[in-house]
Design a protein around this motif. Sequence first.
Motif, PDB file in Angstrom:
ATOM      1  N   ARG A  65     -25.937  -6.421 -12.714  1.00 36.42           N
ATOM      2  CA  ARG A  65     -26.291  -5.405 -13.709  1.00 36.42           C
ATOM      3  C   ARG A  65     -27.202  -5.992 -14.785  1.00 36.42           C
ATOM      4  N   CYS A  66     -26.999  -7.266 -15.134  1.00 39.81           N
ATOM      5  CA  CYS A  66     -27.865  -7.912 -16.120  1.00 39.81           C
ATOM      6  C   CYS A  66     -29.305  -7.980 -15.624  1.00 39.81           C
ATOM      7  N   SER A  67     -29.482  -8.193 -14.333  1.00 45.04           N
ATOM      8  CA  SER A  67     -30.824  -8.323 -13.771  1.00 45.04           C
ATOM      9  C   SER A  67     -31.366  -7.007 -13.219  1.00 45.04           C
ATOM     10  N   GLY A  68     -30.550  -5.964 -13.243  1.00 39.06           N
ATOM     11  CA  GLY A  68     -30.950  -4.671 -12.705  1.00 39.06           C
ATOM     12  C   GLY A  68     -31.715  -3.830 -13.704  1.00 39.06           C
ATOM     13  N   PRO A  69     -31.866  -2.532 -13.401  1.00 42.02           N
ATOM     14  CA  PRO A  69     -32.617  -1.632 -14.280  1.00 42.02           C
ATOM     15  C   PRO A  69     -31.968  -1.516 -15.661  1.00 42.02           C
ATOM     16  N   VAL A  70     -32.786  -1.250 -16.660  1.00 40.52           N
ATOM     17  CA  VAL A  70     -32.270  -1.007 -18.007  1.00 40.52           C
ATOM     18  C   VAL A  70     -31.459   0.291 -17.988  1.00 40.52           C
ATOM     19  N   PRO A  71     -30.233   0.279 -18.506  1.00 40.04           N
ATOM     20  CA  PRO A  71     -29.380   1.485 -18.448  1.00 40.04           C
ATOM     21  C   PRO A  71     -29.890   2.637 -19.303  1.00 40.04           C
ATOM     22  N   ASP A  72     -29.375   3.805 -19.011  1.00 39.06           N
ATOM     23  CA  ASP A  72     -29.527   5.003 -19.845  1.00 39.06           C
ATOM     24  C   ASP A  72     -30.974   5.441 -20.027  1.00 39.06           C
ATOM     25  N   GLY A  73     -31.856   5.026 -19.132  1.00 36.50           N
ATOM     26  CA  GLY A  73     -33.249   5.430 -19.230  1.00 36.50           C
ATOM     27  C   GLY A  73     -33.983   4.855 -20.428  1.00 36.50           C
ATOM     28  N   LYS A  74     -33.435   3.812 -21.021  1.00 40.73           N
ATOM     29  CA  LYS A  74     -34.056   3.215 -22.204  1.00 40.73           C
ATOM     30  C   LYS A  74     -35.178   2.258 -21.791  1.00 40.73           C
ATOM     31  N   LYS A  75     -36.001   1.903 -22.753  1.00 44.25           N
ATOM     32  CA  LYS A  75     -37.114   0.994 -22.502  1.00 44.25           C
ATOM     33  C   LYS A  75     -36.664  -0.457 -22.516  1.00 44.25           C
ATOM     34  N   HIS A  76     -35.715  -0.780 -23.396  1.00 44.68           N
ATOM     35  CA  HIS A  76     -35.294  -2.165 -23.600  1.00 44.68           C
ATOM     36  C   HIS A  76     -33.769  -2.291 -23.461  1.00 44.68           C
ATOM     37  N   PHE A  77     -33.321  -3.535 -23.251  1.00 39.89           N
ATOM     38  CA  PHE A  77     -31.900  -3.812 -23.011  1.00 39.89           C
ATOM     39  C   PHE A  77     -31.491  -5.017 -23.850  1.00 39.89           C
ATOM     40  N   TYR A  78     -30.468  -4.817 -24.687  1.00 42.12           N
ATOM     41  CA  TYR A  78     -29.924  -5.893 -25.529  1.00 42.12           C
ATOM     42  C   TYR A  78     -28.531  -6.236 -25.019  1.00 42.12           C
TER      43      TYR A  78
END
Length: 232
Positions: A65-78
Amino acid sequence: MKIAMWSGPRNLSTAMMYAFGNRADFAVWDEPFYAPFLAATGLHHPMREAILSAHETDPHAVAARCSGPVPDGKKHFYMKHMPHHMIASFPLDWAKDCINIHLIRHPARVIASYGAKREEMTLADIGYPQQTALYDRIGGLVIDSADIRADPEKMLKKLCKNIGLDFDPAMLHWPAGPRKDDGIWAAHWYGAVHESTGFAGAEGPLPELAETQEKMLHLAMPHYEKLAAEKL
């Protein structure tokens, strides 16, 4: 953009997660390797069984999941991570695709704050040796929580500039109370930050420590000083 923010406990890490989570363009994830860490080590932390029941315990699934798509349709992932959760058998390859940032805090403050929540404490619990080892392995930027608290806007602008991200004033304030992205352990650990609506002011003098805590401080200081020499 994916950000992996690495820090030990009691280190402004939840406030930083709230700051980034208050941006409309960021999804956030709260300590995804905590449940795998507890499952693998058998350690008894506050709310252990609730954590294991509520969160994914397979480190390989978490890494995917860390290397997968950014969740929730967001642009960035923290992603809020703790170095001491990353035991040797856990995958870390996913971190190469992240901007790795190491959030540090003076050990005397961490020891006093952590000790108020959990009487039994070891150096490994507060993560200083693991953080310097991780920094040596993956590199990244270093930022000190004391500098953030002294001037949040200045330091967040500086951090954003260094990682190629536009600063958003929404990072400076957030609604009081729990957030939907909190780990279940928030009920034990996040009381103060749930009462906050922004970063607390500059910290005062260092706290006085008990004799046993002073010994831990002596062990932790070289790790803190090594990273502090590299801070923004």
